[in-house]
Design a protein around this motif. Sequence first.
Motif, mmCIF file in Angstrom:
data_model
loop_
_atom_site.group_PDB
_atom_site.id
_atom_site.type_symbol
_atom_site.label_atom_id
_atom_site.label_comp_id
_atom_site.label_asym_id
_atom_site.label_seq_id
_atom_site.Cartn_x
_atom_site.Cartn_y
_atom_site.Cartn_z
ATOM 1 N N VAL A 125 -11.378 14.431 -11.561
ATOM 2 C CA VAL A 125 -11.480 13.394 -12.581
ATOM 3 C C VAL A 125 -10.624 13.637 -13.817
ATOM 4 C CG1 VAL A 125 -13.818 12.778 -11.885
ATOM 5 C CG2 VAL A 125 -13.498 14.410 -13.730
ATOM 6 N N GLU A 127 -7.306 14.558 -16.077
ATOM 7 C CA GLU A 127 -5.863 14.619 -16.209
ATOM 8 C C GLU A 127 -5.618 15.710 -17.248
ATOM 9 O OE1 GLU A 127 -2.715 11.689 -18.221
ATOM 10 O OE2 GLU A 127 -3.871 10.801 -16.571
ATOM 11 N N LYS A 179 -9.533 10.661 -16.104
ATOM 12 C CA LYS A 179 -8.566 9.691 -15.581
ATOM 13 C C LYS A 179 -9.101 8.275 -15.741
ATOM 14 C CE LYS A 179 -6.624 12.865 -12.171
ATOM 15 N NZ LYS A 179 -6.506 13.179 -10.730
ATOM 16 N N LYS A 180 -8.172 7.361 -16.009
ATOM 17 C CA LYS A 180 -8.535 5.971 -16.289
ATOM 18 C C LYS A 180 -9.447 5.376 -15.220
ATOM 19 C CE LYS A 180 -6.575 1.844 -18.256
ATOM 20 N NZ LYS A 180 -7.249 1.894 -19.525
ATOM 21 N N GLU A 181 -9.184 5.662 -13.959
ATOM 22 C CA GLU A 181 -9.989 5.064 -12.881
ATOM 23 C C GLU A 181 -11.431 5.572 -12.843
ATOM 24 O OE1 GLU A 181 -7.389 8.261 -10.743
ATOM 25 O OE2 GLU A 181 -7.135 6.845 -12.401
ATOM 26 N N PHE A 182 -11.711 6.666 -13.553
ATOM 27 C CA PHE A 182 -13.075 7.209 -13.583
ATOM 28 C C PHE A 182 -13.805 6.929 -14.901
ATOM 29 C CE2 PHE A 182 -10.926 10.028 -10.514
ATOM 30 C CZ PHE A 182 -11.773 9.870 -9.430
ATOM 31 N N GLN A 183 -13.091 6.452 -15.912
ATOM 32 C CA GLN A 183 -13.690 6.285 -17.233
ATOM 33 C C GLN A 183 -14.903 5.357 -17.231
ATOM 34 O OE1 GLN A 183 -10.526 5.294 -19.975
ATOM 35 N NE2 GLN A 183 -9.700 7.364 -19.905
ATOM 36 N N ARG A 184 -14.803 4.210 -16.569
ATOM 37 C CA ARG A 184 -15.925 3.274 -16.564
ATOM 38 C C ARG A 184 -17.117 3.867 -15.825
ATOM 39 N NH1 ARG A 184 -18.092 -0.556 -18.486
ATOM 40 N NH2 ARG A 184 -16.334 -1.305 -19.619
ATOM 41 N N LYS A 185 -16.859 4.604 -14.756
ATOM 42 C CA LYS A 185 -17.937 5.168 -13.938
ATOM 43 C C LYS A 185 -18.631 6.347 -14.637
ATOM 44 C CE LYS A 185 -17.481 5.437 -9.451
ATOM 45 N NZ LYS A 185 -17.021 5.819 -8.124
ATOM 46 N N GLN A 217 -17.628 -4.592 -21.169
ATOM 47 C CA GLN A 217 -16.210 -4.523 -20.826
ATOM 48 C C GLN A 217 -15.317 -4.558 -22.072
ATOM 49 O OE1 GLN A 217 -15.125 -3.942 -17.678
ATOM 50 N NE2 GLN A 217 -13.115 -3.659 -18.577
#
Length: 181
Positions: free
Chosen positions: A147, A149, A166-172, A180
């Motif tokens: 997760v 970077e 990482k951006k793709e894990f930030q919301r999760k 949003q």
Amino acid sequence: MEEEVMMSMTEKETAAMNNPHFVLVHGLGGGAWCWYKIKCLMEISGYKVSCIDLKGAGTDRSDANSIVSFDDYNKPLMDFMSALPHTEQVILVGHSAGGLSVTQATHKFANKIRLAVYVAATMLKSGFLTDQDTKDGVPDLSQFGDVYELGFGLGAEQPPTTAMVKKEFQRKIIYQMSPQE
């Protein structure tokens, strides 16, 4: 005259106790911006609120790879605390990794801190000083995979100097309960 000065000091102290100054410190990947709703609500209620951007975070444009120590990263908070009048005490609030910054500030500026609050934050006895602190202070996110970077401001052969989710894990992982917008 002396009695007048003493009375105004007492009035100032009473006002400060009744209207505390909150200093809010963000966590990993955040900035002062992450406190905007809380800050507005608190200010409407009459509190004084300061939100700090740690170095390389939020609106601070420092290159993350130039930040090679925790002291560098924490410098904006330490400068803020140092600039406070010696008679002022704040309520210092840290979220997530911001708890490490709160701990460092409590060690350096104990007389300027009325209360330290850790909101879902890393809370280490000595702050972020040893290798063991590093191990204890990093949450176990292995269930999500790779997760972070990492940045290597001191060179690829040295330990990382920066970590971002990482951006793709930030919301999760970080913002799962945030709207949003």
